[in-house]
Scaffold this motif. Sequence first.
Motif, short mmCIF file in Angstrom:
data_model
loop_
_atom_site.label_atom_id
_atom_site.label_comp_id
_atom_site.label_asym_id
_atom_site.label_seq_id
_atom_site.Cartn_x
_atom_site.Cartn_y
_atom_site.Cartn_z
N UNK A 123 12.03 19.76 49.79
CA UNK A 123 11.55 20.95 50.50
C UNK A 123 10.05 21.23 50.34
N UNK A 124 9.46 20.82 49.25
CA UNK A 124 8.08 21.18 48.98
C UNK A 124 7.19 19.95 49.06
N UNK A 125 6.08 19.99 49.71
CA UNK A 125 5.39 21.10 50.37
C UNK A 125 5.61 21.16 51.88
N UNK A 126 6.42 20.27 52.45
CA UNK A 126 6.52 20.22 53.91
C UNK A 126 7.27 21.39 54.52
N UNK A 127 8.22 21.98 53.79
CA UNK A 127 8.98 23.13 54.32
C UNK A 127 8.50 24.41 53.66
N UNK A 128 8.44 24.41 52.35
CA UNK A 128 7.97 25.58 51.59
C UNK A 128 6.78 25.14 50.73
N UNK A 129 5.72 25.96 50.73
CA UNK A 129 4.60 25.60 49.85
C UNK A 129 5.04 25.75 48.39
N UNK A 130 4.22 25.30 47.47
CA UNK A 130 4.62 25.22 46.06
C UNK A 130 5.04 26.58 45.50
N UNK A 131 4.26 27.62 45.77
CA UNK A 131 4.58 28.95 45.24
C UNK A 131 5.86 29.49 45.87
N UNK A 132 6.00 29.32 47.18
CA UNK A 132 7.20 29.81 47.87
C UNK A 132 8.43 29.04 47.40
N UNK A 133 8.28 27.73 47.16
CA UNK A 133 9.42 26.96 46.67
C UNK A 133 9.84 27.45 45.29
N UNK A 134 8.89 27.73 44.41
CA UNK A 134 9.22 28.19 43.06
C UNK A 134 10.03 29.48 43.13
N UNK A 135 9.60 30.43 43.96
CA UNK A 135 10.35 31.69 44.12
C UNK A 135 11.74 31.42 44.68
N UNK A 136 11.79 30.57 45.71
CA UNK A 136 13.06 30.25 46.35
C UNK A 136 14.00 29.57 45.36
N UNK A 137 13.49 28.63 44.58
CA UNK A 137 14.32 27.87 43.65
C UNK A 137 14.84 28.75 42.52
N UNK A 138 14.02 29.70 42.05
CA UNK A 138 14.50 30.63 41.02
C UNK A 138 15.68 31.44 41.54
N UNK A 139 15.59 31.94 42.75
CA UNK A 139 16.69 32.68 43.35
C UNK A 139 17.90 31.80 43.63
N UNK A 140 17.65 30.57 44.05
CA UNK A 140 18.75 29.64 44.35
C UNK A 140 19.54 29.30 43.09
N UNK A 141 18.85 29.10 41.98
CA UNK A 141 19.56 28.78 40.73
C UNK A 141 20.44 29.93 40.29
N UNK A 142 19.95 31.17 40.44
CA UNK A 142 20.78 32.33 40.09
C UNK A 142 22.03 32.38 40.95
N UNK A 143 21.88 32.11 42.24
CA UNK A 143 23.04 32.11 43.13
C UNK A 143 23.99 30.96 42.80
N UNK A 144 23.43 29.81 42.42
CA UNK A 144 24.26 28.66 42.07
C UNK A 144 25.11 28.94 40.84
N UNK A 145 24.53 29.65 39.86
CA UNK A 145 25.27 29.98 38.64
C UNK A 145 26.50 30.82 38.94
N UNK A 146 26.36 31.78 39.84
CA UNK A 146 27.47 32.68 40.14
C UNK A 146 28.43 32.13 41.19
N UNK A 147 28.04 31.09 41.92
CA UNK A 147 28.85 30.57 43.01
C UNK A 147 30.08 29.81 42.53
N UNK A 148 29.92 28.93 41.56
CA UNK A 148 31.04 28.17 41.03
C UNK A 148 31.25 26.81 41.68
N UNK A 149 30.48 26.47 42.70
CA UNK A 149 30.61 25.17 43.35
C UNK A 149 29.60 24.15 42.85
N UNK A 150 28.87 24.51 41.81
CA UNK A 150 27.84 23.63 41.29
C UNK A 150 28.00 23.46 39.79
#
Length: 178
Positions: A123-150
């Motif tokens: 995803x980075x840098x072609x879709x999300x720049x480095x800073x935006x990817x870091x924010x997105x990835x932090x949120x994604x990991x939190x969602x992954x922890x609570x989802x149960x499919x990962x």
Amino acid sequence: MRDELEKLVAAGKIQKSHVAPLVSLTEAGFCHHKSWGFGRVAEWNLIAGQILIDFGPKKSHPMQAEYAAETLTPIPAEHILAQRANDPTALRERCSSDTLGVVRQIIADLGGKANADQIASTLSPSVLDTAAFKRWWDGARKKMKSDGHFKLPAKKTDPYVLLENRVNTGEGLVNTFK
């Protein structure tokens, strides 16, 4: 395309076993090479028996049809890398609206498991720049922890694994402990 390739087989320029992979490559439009990475089929030159592939900065790289059939893996248009190449803006919007769906697709398209660096390079840098990817990835990991499919890695270098069935977070911790 199959007819033209059959003519090349009849002329002795390619082997019959190469026809099916070359047809798949034509239909997919994208490919992966183990050394050069992701590529887009740019042009066919059947007279010369060549295919031109755009590998990142290496544009219009010529490959003999037989070599291409043996070394390139076709990538369908639904694959995350093809989506990134075709429409990075739509993928960026999907990252914000369907975070877990994007993570799920990245891991599935990379063989069912992927480490953080592989996800970042997708995803980075072609879709999300480095800073935006870091924010997105932090949120994604939190969602992954609570989802149960990962299955989350114990170390940074270990891969994230996509699970077929949802696992209760508590059960997952107990199983890891055991």
